[in-house]
Design a protein around this motif. Structure first.
Motif, PDB file in Angstrom:
ATOM      1  N   GLU A   1       0.859  -1.187   0.000  1.00 60.18           N
ATOM      2  CA  GLU A   1       0.000   0.000   0.000  1.00 60.18           C
ATOM      3  C   GLU A   1       0.894   1.235   0.000  1.00 60.18           C
ATOM      4  N   ASP A   2       0.719   2.109  -1.002  1.00 55.31           N
ATOM      5  CA  ASP A   2       1.599   3.273  -1.100  1.00 55.31           C
ATOM      6  C   ASP A   2       1.072   4.482  -0.322  1.00 55.31           C
TER       7      ASP A   2
ATOM      8  N   ASP B   1      -2.727  -3.307  -2.971  1.00 58.50           N
ATOM      9  CA  ASP B   1      -3.408  -2.133  -3.511  1.00 58.50           C
ATOM     10  C   ASP B   1      -3.170  -2.120  -5.028  1.00 58.50           C
TER      11      ASP B   1
ATOM     12  N   GLY C   1      -3.543   0.529  -7.115  1.00 57.63           N
ATOM     13  CA  GLY C   1      -2.956   1.784  -7.603  1.00 57.63           C
ATOM     14  C   GLY C   1      -1.606   2.038  -6.960  1.00 57.63           C
TER      15      GLY C   1
ATOM     16  N   LYS D   1     -12.081   0.521  -1.572  1.00 57.59           N
ATOM     17  CA  LYS D   1     -11.842   1.552  -0.554  1.00 57.59           C
ATOM     18  C   LYS D   1     -12.964   2.589  -0.608  1.00 57.59           C
TER      19      LYS D   1
HETATM   20 CA    CA Z   1      -2.570   3.530  -3.999  1.00 50.03          CA
END
Ligand code: CA
Length: 219
Positions: A7-8, A51, A53, A101
């Protein structure tokens, strides 16, 4: 269960890791696709929360890469894009589940429990290599047809290496497999168990990769 969280979003990664640790998970957290692929391959991961993205590689590509070297690895996707097409693509690429999300942590944990149950049902397998046969569900190992006398830690060590047949496991990842959470591992205890285990196996059955870890080469 050792979980890889990819997860960024720094805030989300932090809050999820705190919540998941409280639920009893051991975590590796990374924030890029590249790190995720390396960690999924080398860190003895049991489950991935990914995630879609990510800043460097598209999450779907990361998913395909992970599945290419471990098709049985359970992966739960997180997506901010509430689009049917992304979910379908993710499930087509081998994802086991997904959450859109924002989601509730309890919902995530409930989904992870389902995946874990699936993993533990699948993991009752017999793994064979060079005369050694290990039954992970029956907790027994035989060498040339003879049942081996293995204390629990030695069995878990052998099991971890057999499940990763052909791959190198680091000392840290072996510790994570052999010791229960909260159980203290003495600094050289993996070496001690390894020493005893090796005496019961043919010479060079377990190879030491200096400075990296241990492996059982594939037959
Ligand atoms: Ca992301």
């Amino acid at each position: 269960m050792r979980l890889l969280l990819v997860e960024d979003d720094v805030y989300l990664q932090k809050s999820l890791s705190i919540a998941l640790k409280q639920k009893g998970y051991t975590l590796s957290c990374v924030s890029s696709g590249k790190e995720a692929i390396v960690s999924a391959e080398w860190d003895s991961i049991d489950l991935v929360v990914l995630d879609l993205g990510l800043p460097d590689i598209d999450g779907l590509e990361v998913l395909k890469e992970i599945k290419s070297f471990n098709s049985a690895m359970p992966v739960l996707l997180l997506t901010a894009r509430d689009k049917i097409s992304d979910r379908v693509k993710g499930l087509d690429s081998g994802a086991d589940d997904y959450l859109v999300k924002p989601f509730n942590v309890d919902e995530l944990v409930a989904r992870l429990r389902v995946l874990e149950r699936r993993v533990s049902q699948q993991s009752g397998l017999t793994i064979d290599n060079k005369g050694l046969s290990l039954d992970s569900k029956g907790h027994t190992a035989t060498l040339d047809g003879q049942i081996m006398d293995l204390p629990k830690k030695e069995f878990l060590l052998l099991k971890a290496l057999m499940e990763a047949l052909g791959r190198v496991l680091t000392k840290d990842s072996l510790e994570a497999k052999v010791y229960d959470m909260g159980e203290e591992a003495l600094s050289n205890s993996i070496e001690v168990h390894m020493h005893h285990l090796r005496k019961k196996l043919p010479k060079n059955f377990i190879k030491t990769i200096r400075g990296v870890g241990y492996t059982i080469p594939k037959n």
